[in-house]
Design a protein around this motif. Structure first.
Motif, PDB file in Angstrom:
ATOM      1  N   GLY A  70       0.441  -1.635  -0.319  1.00  0.00           N
ATOM      2  CA  GLY A  70      -0.578   0.130  -0.174  1.00  0.00           C
ATOM      3  C   GLY A  70       0.975   1.091   0.463  1.00  0.00           C
ATOM      4  N   GLN A  71       1.888   1.027  -0.431  1.00  0.00           N
ATOM      5  CA  GLN A  71       2.474   2.278  -0.352  1.00  0.00           C
ATOM      6  C   GLN A  71       2.209   3.410  -1.668  1.00  0.00           C
ATOM      7  OE1 GLN A  71       7.047   0.899  -0.356  1.00  0.00           O
ATOM      8  NE2 GLN A  71       7.189   3.384   0.823  1.00  0.00           N
ATOM      9  N   ALA A  72       1.601   3.711  -1.758  1.00  0.00           N
ATOM     10  CA  ALA A  72       0.511   4.939  -2.936  1.00  0.00           C
ATOM     11  C   ALA A  72      -0.410   6.421  -1.505  1.00  0.00           C
ATOM     12  CB  ALA A  72      -1.212   3.928  -3.493  1.00  0.00           C
ATOM     13  N   PHE A  74      -1.184  10.457  -2.466  1.00  0.00           N
ATOM     14  CA  PHE A  74      -1.710  10.890  -4.021  1.00  0.00           C
ATOM     15  C   PHE A  74      -2.179  12.541  -3.769  1.00  0.00           C
ATOM     16  CE2 PHE A  74      -5.678  11.700  -2.975  1.00  0.00           C
ATOM     17  CZ  PHE A  74      -7.064  10.803  -2.689  1.00  0.00           C
ATOM     18  N   PHE A 144       0.509  11.865  -8.211  1.00  0.00           N
ATOM     19  CA  PHE A 144       0.293  10.933  -7.145  1.00  0.00           C
ATOM     20  C   PHE A 144       1.431   9.718  -7.407  1.00  0.00           C
ATOM     21  CE2 PHE A 144      -0.852   6.887 -10.188  1.00  0.00           C
ATOM     22  CZ  PHE A 144      -1.237   7.326 -11.598  1.00  0.00           C
ATOM     23  N   ILE A 146       2.835   5.936  -6.926  1.00  0.00           N
ATOM     24  CA  ILE A 146       2.996   4.551  -6.224  1.00  0.00           C
ATOM     25  C   ILE A 146       4.548   3.784  -5.880  1.00  0.00           C
ATOM     26  CG2 ILE A 146       0.900   4.045  -7.192  1.00  0.00           C
ATOM     27  CD1 ILE A 146       2.287   3.151  -9.852  1.00  0.00           C
ATOM     28  N   ALA A 199      -3.401   6.240   0.081  1.00  0.00           N
ATOM     29  CA  ALA A 199      -4.584   5.295  -0.590  1.00  0.00           C
ATOM     30  C   ALA A 199      -5.243   4.896   0.367  1.00  0.00           C
ATOM     31  CB  ALA A 199      -4.042   4.645  -1.698  1.00  0.00           C
ATOM     32  N   GLY A 200      -4.407   4.013   1.038  1.00  0.00           N
ATOM     33  CA  GLY A 200      -5.171   2.357   2.264  1.00  0.00           C
ATOM     34  C   GLY A 200      -6.184   3.875   3.089  1.00  0.00           C
ATOM     35  N   TYR A 202      -8.254   5.809   2.269  1.00  0.00           N
ATOM     36  CA  TYR A 202      -9.933   6.141   1.294  1.00  0.00           C
ATOM     37  C   TYR A 202     -10.866   4.256   1.220  1.00  0.00           C
ATOM     38  CZ  TYR A 202      -7.897  10.451   0.836  1.00  0.00           C
ATOM     39  OH  TYR A 202      -7.791  12.333   1.026  1.00  0.00           O
ATOM     40  N   SER A 203      -9.567   3.148   1.097  1.00  0.00           N
ATOM     41  CA  SER A 203     -10.688   2.197   1.586  1.00  0.00           C
ATOM     42  C   SER A 203     -11.042   1.747   2.292  1.00  0.00           C
ATOM     43  CB  SER A 203      -9.419   0.413   0.494  1.00  0.00           C
ATOM     44  OG  SER A 203      -8.365   1.092   1.507  1.00  0.00           O
ATOM     45  N   ALA A 204     -10.665   2.398   3.358  1.00  0.00           N
ATOM     46  CA  ALA A 204     -11.060   1.504   4.911  1.00  0.00           C
ATOM     47  C   ALA A 204     -12.668   2.650   5.192  1.00  0.00           C
ATOM     48  CB  ALA A 204     -10.008   2.729   5.838  1.00  0.00           C
TER      49      ALA A 204
END
Lengths: 355, 355
Positions: A70-72, A74, A144, A146, A199-200, A202-204
């Protein structure tokens, strides 16, 4: 920043432009991209030469660390066109600073000003036609980074890719926004990465937001994870509360993103004599204010949504409707902010940067 | 699960194998992959036919949601070869269950048993040669799922890719492991995604771990984010504490991953008469036990590391060294667990599954 930066970026132009096939009157947010993208790789401990080339998919290894660890990170920004056809960015230095803050927190390399700001100017210069005149029209900018290094060991990557992609956009939300105050799920931990645009984060939020959607609510106002008593931020926005004539918003910190729209609205409000208090608002305060009528407005603030009035909120299965105000703080502040962004008002703050 | 599943997977074999170029005696963890990978896409609301094909990079759009919103989950498993050249998996049902738990929490589609378990069997059957005989040799298995749908709007993707990749491995950690007890940074929030094997959980730990590395420590033992008083888990492992002759480990829950190695060790310990208590251990208890000599062992437990003894820990700048025990619980339990995995001991629990 070197003044001849554009000369330091390789530019490979698209042979044809997609622009004539785009219906700029009927855009849905974030799914159409311009003809070009900027790409700059980090390897052997250094950033390589950036290249602007036709927007297209790229090859990546299945073991790339972005997929596994999850290294991302933006940023979200916008470009605006004024009546003289000049293209403007809004406070890009703030996004640059926050991007590198996020990079550091996720053990990713920081990008240089040449690459970030210089890259923005170069690609926006090339895509001027995609920024349409008229208030409400913007070109959404998505820088962004990644981790593209391969290997399934849980360690930071040694290779990264920084990119800028651009998407023509109008408003982000449509319709009335009703929110739920979080009572169980959380957005961020103390000592976590809530302040990073990772990024992580947001999915949470997708699953709790889906549950809210199923109940007829569009967003969640997050509370502190330990006690769920303090109001923090909305899914993709910072959040403001107007009680009587004072505007409240939580201080940014480890759990709350330092939003550029948030801080710009605070400055405009203060300049124009609105009383602003930067402090945590308690859920109990909000409920009390809603009950006694002193709660006038709640609105979200963020680059994508700009200012997003909230029409009501739910807490412990009770629904509280907000009054419909004429000349609300939300509408006043949105008008003033967008007037600066579109160069329709004097930019006394020095926030706009010409491309 | 359908018994003829292998027939339902398209298999495209690699024209040549890389296996002869691999030095199985000198593997570093997670950077060599076998000849094939399994790939199965989700689109139009359904899982498509899985395919096993040569391991190779794939094309992806720069706006793929995994890059921007972190929808990415994984599992870590291993395959073992016994003396009769049979290949075995260890409790794959547990990984399957947890994978779908992670999927749900990140608003991703759950995979079917046919795809997950059937896919594992099919690819392991094809890659038998990569599983080497002899204790310590394993084939590390990495099932994962990423959001491949395009678009920079913060909403769950409608397209996903499930993959299985395989990497020959020996032990994960080398050398002595010293840890720092977290006093500021955190791994997970209440109501967050700490219990999911989500990519975003790992990148969040890289920076604090880097700071620990710089001070000469290999890992962090995370504490609860609100008070930093309860010991929770290590970076990529669950953690056990032996005080006198009782083994303590924190209950799993929203913040703590339900580790397969953890639960297997608990079962073995209980079977063999070791007193196990599943409860939070306080930092103050640990310090006290370290001072009065009742703290005998700390060890991590996870698929990659199996059982990882910790030689000492730091808290508030004090370093506490652990005694060097012969016949430690860590070594006993590791021996018993790996004997089951390599079919050197009776699998009374029914944990092993033949490929």
């Amino acid at each position: 920043m070197s003044s001849n930066l554009i000369n330091e970026i390789d530019i490979v132009k698209a042979s044809t432009s997609k622009i004539s096939s785009v219906d700029f009157e009927n855009l849905t947010f974030g799914n159409i991209f311009t003809d070009h993208m900027l790409m700059c790789d980090f390897k052997d401990g250094a950033w390589q030469k950036p290249v602007i080339k036709p927007y297209e998919p790229f090859m990546i290894d299945p073991s790339a660390k972005v997929f596994h660890y999850g290294q991302a990170i933006f940023e979200g920004m916008k470009a605006y066109k004024d009546e003289k056809d000049d293209v403007w960015m809004f406070r890009p230095d703030e996004n640059f600073k926050r991007f590198n803050h996020s990079a550091k927190r996720l053990a990713m390399p920081e990008v240089t000003e040449d690459i970030f700001i210089g890259g923005l100017k170069a690609i926006l210069d090339l895509e001027r036609e995609w920024v349409k005149k008229g208030k409400g029209n913007t070109l959404y900018i998505r820088p962004f980074m990644i981790a593209i290094g391969s290997g399934v060991i849980a360690q930071p990557s040694t290779q990264y890719r920084f990119m800028i992609i651009l998407s023509p956009a109008r408003s982000y939300y449509s319709g009335e926004v009703k929110v739920i105050i979080a009572e169980h799920y959380s957005r961020a931990a103390n000592g976590g990465i809530g302040a990073a645009k990772a990024a992580g984060n947001y999915s949470a939020q997708f699953y709790p937001t889906k549950l809210a959607n199923e109940r007829g609510f569009q967003q969640i106002i997050w509370t502190d994870d330990a006690t769920h008593t303090k109001l923090e931020e909305a899914g993709t926005m910072n959040v403001f509360f107007r009680i009587n004539d004072t505007l409240y918003t939580a201080p940014t910190g480890e759990r709350i993103l330092d939003g550029v729209t948030r801080k710009s609205l605070i400055d405009i409000a203060k300049r124009d004599g609105i009383n602003v208090e930067i402090r945590s608002v308690l859920v109990t305060e909000l409920i009390e204010a809603a009950k006694d009528g002193s709660l006038k407005e709640i609105f979200g603030a963020g680059t994508a949504a700009v200012v997003n009035p909230i029409v009501g909120f739910s807490y412990q299965d009770n629904y509280y409707e907000l009054p419909k105000l004429e000349n609300s703080y939300a509408s006043q502040l949105k008008e003033k902010l967008t007037n600066i962004q579109y160069k329709l008002a004097d930019d006394t703050f020095g926030w706009t940067v010409k491309v």
